[in-house]
Design an enzyme around this catalytic site. Structure first.
Site, PDB file in Angstrom:
ATOM      1  N   GLY A 109       0.811  -1.211   0.000  1.00  8.57           N
ATOM      2  CA  GLY A 109       0.000   0.000   0.000  1.00  8.57           C
ATOM      3  C   GLY A 109       0.844   1.260   0.000  1.00  8.57           C
ATOM      4  O   GLY A 109       0.376   2.347  -0.370  1.00  8.57           O
ATOM      5  N   SER A 138       2.769  -4.959  -3.715  1.00  4.34           N
ATOM      6  CA  SER A 138       1.418  -5.485  -3.475  1.00  4.34           C
ATOM      7  C   SER A 138       1.312  -6.955  -3.878  1.00  4.34           C
ATOM      8  O   SER A 138       2.189  -7.502  -4.557  1.00  4.34           O
ATOM      9  CB  SER A 138       0.407  -4.676  -4.278  1.00  4.34           C
ATOM     10  OG  SER A 138       0.477  -5.067  -5.640  1.00  4.34           O
ATOM     11  N   CYS A 139       0.215  -7.565  -3.492  1.00  4.44           N
ATOM     12  CA  CYS A 139      -0.032  -8.980  -3.833  1.00  4.44           C
ATOM     13  C   CYS A 139      -0.017  -9.185  -5.341  1.00  4.44           C
ATOM     14  O   CYS A 139       0.593 -10.134  -5.846  1.00  4.44           O
ATOM     15  CB  CYS A 139      -1.359  -9.428  -3.235  1.00  4.44           C
ATOM     16  SG  CYS A 139      -2.708  -8.272  -3.521  1.00  4.44           S
ATOM     17  N   ASN A 140      -0.668  -8.293  -6.089  1.00  5.02           N
ATOM     18  CA  ASN A 140      -0.694  -8.426  -7.545  1.00  5.02           C
ATOM     19  C   ASN A 140       0.700  -8.264  -8.142  1.00  5.02           C
ATOM     20  O   ASN A 140       1.108  -9.031  -9.010  1.00  5.02           O
ATOM     21  CB  ASN A 140      -1.623  -7.365  -8.148  1.00  5.02           C
ATOM     22  CG  ASN A 140      -3.076  -7.791  -8.110  1.00  5.02           C
ATOM     23  OD1 ASN A 140      -3.417  -8.859  -8.606  1.00  5.02           O
ATOM     24  ND2 ASN A 140      -3.933  -6.975  -7.513  1.00  5.02           N
ATOM     25  N   GLY A 193       1.727  -1.861 -13.059  1.00  2.00           N
ATOM     26  CA  GLY A 193       2.874  -1.880 -13.972  1.00  2.00           C
ATOM     27  C   GLY A 193       4.080  -1.159 -13.363  1.00  2.00           C
ATOM     28  O   GLY A 193       5.151  -1.757 -13.188  1.00  2.00           O
ATOM     29  N   HIS A 218      -7.291 -12.843  -6.938  1.00  2.39           N
ATOM     30  CA  HIS A 218      -7.142 -12.075  -8.182  1.00  2.39           C
ATOM     31  C   HIS A 218      -6.820 -13.062  -9.301  1.00  2.39           C
ATOM     32  O   HIS A 218      -6.244 -14.125  -9.053  1.00  2.39           O
ATOM     33  CB  HIS A 218      -5.952 -11.113  -8.113  1.00  2.39           C
ATOM     34  CG  HIS A 218      -5.977 -10.129  -6.987  1.00  2.39           C
ATOM     35  ND1 HIS A 218      -6.893  -9.114  -6.890  1.00  2.39           N
ATOM     36  CD2 HIS A 218      -5.151  -9.976  -5.931  1.00  2.39           C
ATOM     37  CE1 HIS A 218      -6.635  -8.374  -5.817  1.00  2.39           C
ATOM     38  NE2 HIS A 218      -5.580  -8.888  -5.209  1.00  2.39           N
TER      39      HIS A 218
HETATM   40  P1  NAD Z   1      -6.034  -4.587   7.425  1.00  2.00           P
HETATM   41  O1  NAD Z   1      -6.990  -3.489   7.456  1.00  2.00           O
HETATM   42  O2  NAD Z   1      -6.528  -5.982   7.295  1.00  2.00           O
HETATM   43  O3  NAD Z   1      -5.108  -4.550   8.707  1.00  2.00           O
HETATM   44  C1  NAD Z   1      -4.532  -3.366   9.154  1.00  2.00           C
HETATM   45  C2  NAD Z   1      -4.240  -3.496  10.624  1.00  2.00           C
HETATM   46  O4  NAD Z   1      -3.621  -2.304  11.086  1.00  2.00           O
HETATM   47  C3  NAD Z   1      -5.453  -3.724  11.489  1.00  2.00           C
HETATM   48  O5  NAD Z   1      -5.126  -4.684  12.468  1.00  2.00           O
HETATM   49  C4  NAD Z   1      -5.702  -2.397  12.166  1.00  2.00           C
HETATM   50  O6  NAD Z   1      -6.220  -2.589  13.461  1.00  2.00           O
HETATM   51  C5  NAD Z   1      -4.305  -1.849  12.258  1.00  2.00           C
HETATM   52  N1  NAD Z   1      -4.234  -0.386  12.227  1.00  2.00           N
HETATM   53  C6  NAD Z   1      -5.065   0.484  11.622  1.00  2.00           C
HETATM   54  N2  NAD Z   1      -4.622   1.744  11.803  1.00  2.00           N
HETATM   55  C7  NAD Z   1      -3.497   1.644  12.545  1.00  2.00           C
HETATM   56  C8  NAD Z   1      -2.610   2.580  13.079  1.00  2.00           C
HETATM   57  N3  NAD Z   1      -2.749   3.900  12.876  1.00  2.00           N
HETATM   58  N4  NAD Z   1      -1.569   2.133  13.803  1.00  2.00           N
HETATM   59  C9  NAD Z   1      -1.371   0.815  14.022  1.00  2.00           C
HETATM   60  N5  NAD Z   1      -2.197  -0.114  13.539  1.00  2.00           N
HETATM   61  C10 NAD Z   1      -3.247   0.287  12.811  1.00  2.00           C
HETATM   62  O7  NAD Z   1      -5.005  -4.236   6.245  1.00  2.00           O
HETATM   63  P2  NAD Z   1      -4.182  -5.227   5.331  1.00  2.00           P
HETATM   64  O8  NAD Z   1      -5.067  -5.705   4.239  1.00  2.00           O
HETATM   65  O9  NAD Z   1      -3.457  -6.200   6.164  1.00  2.00           O
HETATM   66  O10 NAD Z   1      -3.179  -4.195   4.654  1.00  2.00           O
HETATM   67  C11 NAD Z   1      -1.983  -3.781   5.277  1.00  2.00           C
HETATM   68  C12 NAD Z   1      -0.981  -3.458   4.209  1.00  2.00           C
HETATM   69  O11 NAD Z   1      -0.757  -4.640   3.432  1.00  2.00           O
HETATM   70  C13 NAD Z   1      -1.415  -2.384   3.210  1.00  2.00           C
HETATM   71  O12 NAD Z   1      -0.272  -1.687   2.770  1.00  2.00           O
HETATM   72  C14 NAD Z   1      -1.981  -3.195   2.060  1.00  2.00           C
HETATM   73  O13 NAD Z   1      -1.961  -2.501   0.848  1.00  2.00           O
HETATM   74  C15 NAD Z   1      -1.013  -4.362   2.053  1.00  2.00           C
HETATM   75  N6  NAD Z   1      -1.492  -5.587   1.431  1.00  2.00           N
HETATM   76  C16 NAD Z   1      -2.756  -6.055   1.631  1.00  2.00           C
HETATM   77  C17 NAD Z   1      -3.152  -7.221   1.010  1.00  2.00           C
HETATM   78  C18 NAD Z   1      -4.544  -7.747   1.160  1.00  2.00           C
HETATM   79  O14 NAD Z   1      -5.038  -8.411   0.269  1.00  2.00           O
HETATM   80  N7  NAD Z   1      -5.239  -7.510   2.238  1.00  2.00           N
HETATM   81  C19 NAD Z   1      -2.270  -7.923   0.218  1.00  2.00           C
HETATM   82  C20 NAD Z   1      -0.958  -7.462   0.079  1.00  2.00           C
HETATM   83  C21 NAD Z   1      -0.581  -6.285   0.670  1.00  2.00           C
END
Ligand code: NAD
Length: 338
Positions: A109, A138-140, A193, A218
């Site tokens: 992200g 990211s995952c993609n 990309g 995806h």
């Molecule tokens: P999520 O919303 O599932 O989890 C986020 C966590 O952070 C939650 O536990 C929340 O309580 C906590 N949080 C929120 N605000 C906070 C703060 N200010 N301080 C500390 N903790 C806080 O999110 P996610 O899907 O795990 O995404 C996290 C990162 O991983 C992002 O950068 C996202 O783009 C990336 N990502 C997500 C995925 C996916 O499919 N979910 C895949 C790959 C990468």
């Protein structure tokens, strides 16, 4: 002595990385943070993790719910070598990590410019050696890098066009959509990309993205104009020697992401996680120098092994990428490629 890890943001990615770190013999989870006393916070405690509030202002809600955190993120950072940031994008913790002098790993992200080092274990493990900050794309993007990097090395690539059919939300997430529409991303290339180029800067790639009402995976339809000729069989053999790629066959009844995830459930891994990128073997086709294939990405899981590898290379526990990747894969039950 084991390397000590903090998980800031114990959510979709954070809780999976915490469990993957716990499965290693050279690292351990010192604690995880939450902002609120949710079921995930209680389950973190049940799993034996020390729980910390994200900041002082978050402490009160935990205490009101009868949970007594071990402190705040600031306290946790004093005890660790590396923090894995699993917070939502742009949460803005870099200054806190710098102040505590801990190494940090962010997720996709965040922008590449936050760390100037985007990481994929097989493609650029060596660049991570000793690094203080890096980002796992990211995952993609991780999915595309996994399958394109070996092609780039072996056959050279003139150009890639990847059409990404993206899941609308993660399975638990009832706030995002669409739930009954197909939503094109009109910006071309989609951000994927340039994100792939953050690891493979010389790759000519365009990506087009569409969001669809599904939560499980995806799917990518990829067209690659290769620099030299190869048969579909040769490409498949190359991918077999590449880590974290799993083949499925439509001929064996896997015709959609639904059956891929059923197979994942049958593997009986934690949370049915599929760390590998899934390619339909009977969908790999070559016409002249153009390769076509379809791959599926379990969005919640594919970046997890990359986070573990990143810790190993940043902490210089293991300098040889193949040894590091193999160690991670053995610990997570992923069939090893070498
Ligand atoms: P999520 O919303 O599932 O989890 C986020 C966590 O952070 C939650 O536990 C929340 O309580 C906590 N949080 C929120 N605000 C906070 C703060 N200010 N301080 C500390 N903790 C806080 O999110 P996610 O899907 O795990 O995404 C996290 C990162 O991983 C992002 O950068 C996202 O783009 C990336 N990502 C997500 C995925 C996916 O499919 N979910 C895949 C790959 C990468």
């Amino acid at each position: 002595m084991k390397v000590r890890i903090a998980i800031n943001g114990y959510g979709t990615v954070g809780k999976r990385v915490a469990d993957a770190v716990s499965a290693q013999d050279d690292m351990e989870v010192a604690g995880v943070t939450k902002t609120r006393p949710t079921y995930e916070a209680r389950m973190a405690l049940d799993r034996g993790y020390r729980l910390y509030a994200a900041s002082e202002k978050h402490l009160a809600s935990f205490r009101a719910a009868g949970i007594d955190p071990s402190g705040t993120l600031e306290d946790l950072l004093q005890e660790v070598d590396v923090v894995v940031d699993g917070t939502p994008k742009r949460s803005g913790y870099k200054a806190s990590y710098e102040k505590a002098a801990v190494k940090a790993i962010w997720q996709g992200g965040e922008e590449h410019s936050l760390t100037n080092l985007s990481f994929n274990a097989y493609a650029n493990y060596e660049e991570g050696l000793g690094a203080d900050y890096l980002r796992v794309p990211s995952c993609n993007s991780t999915g595309l890098i996994r399958t394109l990097y070996p092609l780039l090395v072996e056959y050279d690539i003139e150009e890639v066009l990847a059409v990404m059919v993206r899941r609308a939300a993660d399975p638990w997430d009832t706030k995002r959509g669409p739930i009954n529409a197909i939503e094109p991303v009109l910006k071309i290339p989609s951000h994927h990309g340039p994100d792939v180029q953050s690891v493979l800067p010389d790759l000519r790639i365009r990506t087009i993205a569409v969001k669809v009402p599904t939560t499980i995976m995806h799917l990518h339809a990829v067209t690659v104009r290769m620099g030299s000729k190869a048969t579909a069989e040769e490409v498949v053999e190359l991918w077999r020697r590449t880590p974290r790629i799993r083949f499925v066959q439509e001929g064996e009844g896997i015709a959609s992401t639904a059956q891929v995830m059923e197979m994942a459930r049958d593997l009986q891994r934690p949370r049915s996680d599929l760390y590998e990128i899934v390619i339909w073997e009977d969908g790999v086709q070559v016409s002249d120098k153009t390769l076509y294939y379809f791959q599926a990405v379990h969005q919640e899981a594919d970046v997890v092994p990359e986070n573990v590898d990143a810790i190993r290379t940043m902490m210089e526990i293991e300098a040889d990428k193949k040894v590091g990747i193999r160690k991670t894969d053995l610990s997570l039950g992923i069939p090893t490629a070498f």
